[in-house]
Design an enzyme around this catalytic site. Structure first.
Site, PDB file in Angstrom:
ATOM      1  N   GLY A 192      40.679  47.905  37.973  1.00  0.00           N
ATOM      2  CA  GLY A 192      41.614  47.740  36.861  1.00  0.00           C
ATOM      3  C   GLY A 192      42.966  47.252  37.335  1.00  0.00           C
ATOM      4  N   ASN A 193      43.273  47.490  38.633  1.00  0.00           N
ATOM      5  CA  ASN A 193      44.509  46.972  39.213  1.00  0.00           C
ATOM      6  C   ASN A 193      44.408  45.482  39.528  1.00  0.00           C
ATOM      7  OD1 ASN A 193      45.213  50.057  40.465  1.00  0.00           O
ATOM      8  ND2 ASN A 193      46.946  48.766  39.905  1.00  0.00           N
ATOM      9  N   SER A 194      43.193  44.947  39.538  1.00  0.00           N
ATOM     10  CA  SER A 194      43.010  43.536  39.879  1.00  0.00           C
ATOM     11  C   SER A 194      43.864  42.649  38.982  1.00  0.00           C
ATOM     12  CB  SER A 194      41.537  43.142  39.726  1.00  0.00           C
ATOM     13  OG  SER A 194      40.745  43.761  40.692  1.00  0.00           O
ATOM     14  N   ASP A 222      40.443  32.946  43.891  1.00  0.00           N
ATOM     15  CA  ASP A 222      40.306  34.106  42.998  1.00  0.00           C
ATOM     16  C   ASP A 222      41.553  34.298  42.141  1.00  0.00           C
ATOM     17  OD1 ASP A 222      38.992  36.180  41.768  1.00  0.00           O
ATOM     18  OD2 ASP A 222      39.641  37.690  43.213  1.00  0.00           O
ATOM     19  N   LEU A 231      43.887  19.128  56.187  1.00  0.00           N
ATOM     20  CA  LEU A 231      44.501  18.735  57.452  1.00  0.00           C
ATOM     21  C   LEU A 231      43.784  17.558  58.096  1.00  0.00           C
ATOM     22  CD1 LEU A 231      46.490  19.278  59.783  1.00  0.00           C
ATOM     23  CD2 LEU A 231      44.880  20.994  60.658  1.00  0.00           C
ATOM     24  N   GLY A 232      42.474  17.502  57.952  1.00  0.00           N
ATOM     25  CA  GLY A 232      41.720  16.424  58.586  1.00  0.00           C
ATOM     26  C   GLY A 232      41.450  16.692  60.045  1.00  0.00           C
ATOM     27  N   HIS A 291      38.160  36.737  38.971  1.00  0.00           N
ATOM     28  CA  HIS A 291      37.014  37.611  38.681  1.00  0.00           C
ATOM     29  C   HIS A 291      37.256  38.510  37.475  1.00  0.00           C
ATOM     30  CE1 HIS A 291      39.215  40.521  41.396  1.00  0.00           C
ATOM     31  NE2 HIS A 291      38.778  41.372  40.487  1.00  0.00           N
TER      32      HIS A 291
END
Length: 467
Positions: free
Chosen positions: A210-212, A137, A267-268, A107
């Site tokens: 801003g820490n993202s 993300d 995994l199915g 993002h």
């Protein structure tokens, strides 16, 4: 007298225990004995980790609708063409490879037409986007530097515990690189709803806008997670931040470095949560794990030996309590790896090795536009498969043909078909794939009546349409 003596002895025992507990308490809360102990600091960890944390600036141009659009008088003087304006965003990133490979949040860079990275020493570089994955993300960037860059090594052991001290390093509000401290507040948070593979580390270290994309570091100076979100009504930190674990970060970065498409193992198996009532009926001491409700034919889980009714309680030795946790654990494996799956079956614990395989089908199915003389003319349809469904948030076990768009003023629009409608039968012919759909179309060629069954929002509808 005997009763009083016994009471007195009991009181003496209580007093003795309290004195011992008090002595133990005071021994643990010792006063620093020398100057070195008084100067304990996180500075050595920050000194090693901070150079590998960068600022990420992204810029994109967006069209802004003219405020005079639709007003003939003002359009004569000011025009009605959309105006363009620059939109910038700011985040953080972590250098994870000395060649200049940087991981950040998707993002932070989403839709960017220009990316720029600023190192801790203020040098600036243009960045290239290697990989962007909306579902986790995460995004991976590359910069070209003339020297080997400092990196943060992963804590891939996943041995963090609730209560561990951690540091969050990033660029909150664009004020410059900042370090905050806290503890691991919780692990394996799956109810956050930020991404499709929610399995977050929760921390009370102050994390702000801003820490993202910044680093969450343990006391060994290792990267344990990428800070990605905060829980806050005000937009500022209230001590609830979330980080994507290093195991997931490492798998995404490895895919980018190897030039591979990011294909998730599947995994199915269709899984069902274990509720309190279900746990009681199954004789469990507490709700835990996830029940295998269904198995994809010849899928990884079925071939490994799992059966309907098995309760998956751990993957790779890590306890899991819902489908999201199991999906995360599988997503950290490379294709072809073997995952150790622990299940409860008939009151006994069993372990299976399940191969990491991609979901069958294509993630990007090509829609077909229906032509000809029939009720579906003008509709765009796709063939469902586990791979396509997984990529688009649809039940992976759902098969058949689905309408994804309807042309305006088309025949399909006239009959009220909608995007999301799943075609079940046409004139009694079951529609499981494109071949079935085409066969039904051929059988009904020039027919005036079309008996059709569809599923819309989980409900089955039957109609006879007349051309």
């Amino acid at each position: 007298m005997l009763g009083l003596a016994a009471t007195a002895c009991a009181q003496e025992d209580v007093d003795t225990l309290q004195d011992r507990a008090s002595d133990s308490f005071h021994e643990e809360r010792a006063v620093p004995e020398n100057r070195t102990e008084m100067q304990l600091s996180f500075a050595p960890i920050v000194r090693e980790a901070a150079p590998a944390v960068v600022n990420v600036y992204s810029r994109r141009v967006v069209a802004q609708r003219s405020p005079f659009a639709g007003d003939p008088f003002f359009e004569r003087f000011f025009g009605s063409q959309p105006q363009q304006r620059d939109v910038g965003s700011l985040g953080s990133g972590v250098i994870v490879d000395p060649s200049g490979v940087i991981v950040t949040n998707n993002h932070v860079v989403e839709g960017a037409q220009e990316l720029r990275v600023v190192l801790a020493d203020r040098r600036e570089f243009d960045a290239e986007l290697l990989l962007a994955d909306e579902r986790t993300d995460l995004a991976v960037l590359q910069i070209q530097a003339d020297e080997t860059l400092p990196v943060l090594s992963y804590n891939e052991a996943g041995d963090s515990e609730v209560g561990d001290l951690v540091l969050a390093i990033g660029n909150p509000f664009g004020v410059g690189q900042t370090v905050t401290s806290g503890i691991v507040s919780a692990l394996a948070r799956t109810e956050v709803g930020i991404s499709d593979y929610s399995f977050f580390i929760q921390t009370d270290a102050a994390v702000n806008p801003g820490n993202s994309g910044g680093a969450l570091v343990n006391m060994n100076g290792e990267l344990i997670g990428i800070n990605t979100a905060i829980f806050s009504r005000s937009g500022g930190s209230i001590g609830i931040g979330f980080a994507i674990p290093a195991e997931m970060v490492s798998s995404v970065v490895n895919a980018a470095l190897n030039g591979e498409d990011l294909i998730r193992p599947w995994l199915g198996a269709k899984l069902q949560p274990v509720t309190s009532e279900l746990a009681q009926s199954l004789g469990l001491d507490r709700p835990r794990g996830a029940i295998v409700a269904d198995l994809w034919p010849d899928g990884a889980a079925e071939e490994a030996g799992l059966e309907r009714g098995d309760i998956i309680v751990a993957v790779d030795g890590v306890e899991v309590n819902n489908e999201t946790g199991i999906r995360f654990r599988f997503a950290t494996h490379a294709l072809g790896d073997l995952a150790r799956v622990e299940v409860l079956r008939d009151g006994e614990t069993r372990e299976f090795e399940v191969e990491s395989r991609p979901a069958p089908g294509n993630t990007t199915a090509e829609p077909r536009t229906v032509g000809g003389r029939n009720p579906f003319q003008g509709a765009r349809i796709v063939e469902l498969s586990p791979a396509f469904n997984e990529a688009n948030g649809i039940d992976p076990f759902m098969d058949g043909v689905m309408i994804v768009a309807v042309g305006r003023r088309s025949v399909a629009d006239y009959y009220g078909f909608q995007a999301g409608d799943r075609i079940v039968t046409i004139a009694g012919i079951e529609v499981d794939d494109f071949a079935d759909f085409e066969n039904a179309m051929a059988d009904q060629d020039n027919a005036r009546e079309w008996p059709i069954e569809i599923i819309r929002r989980g409900e089955r509808h039957s109609r006879v349409l007349r051309l």
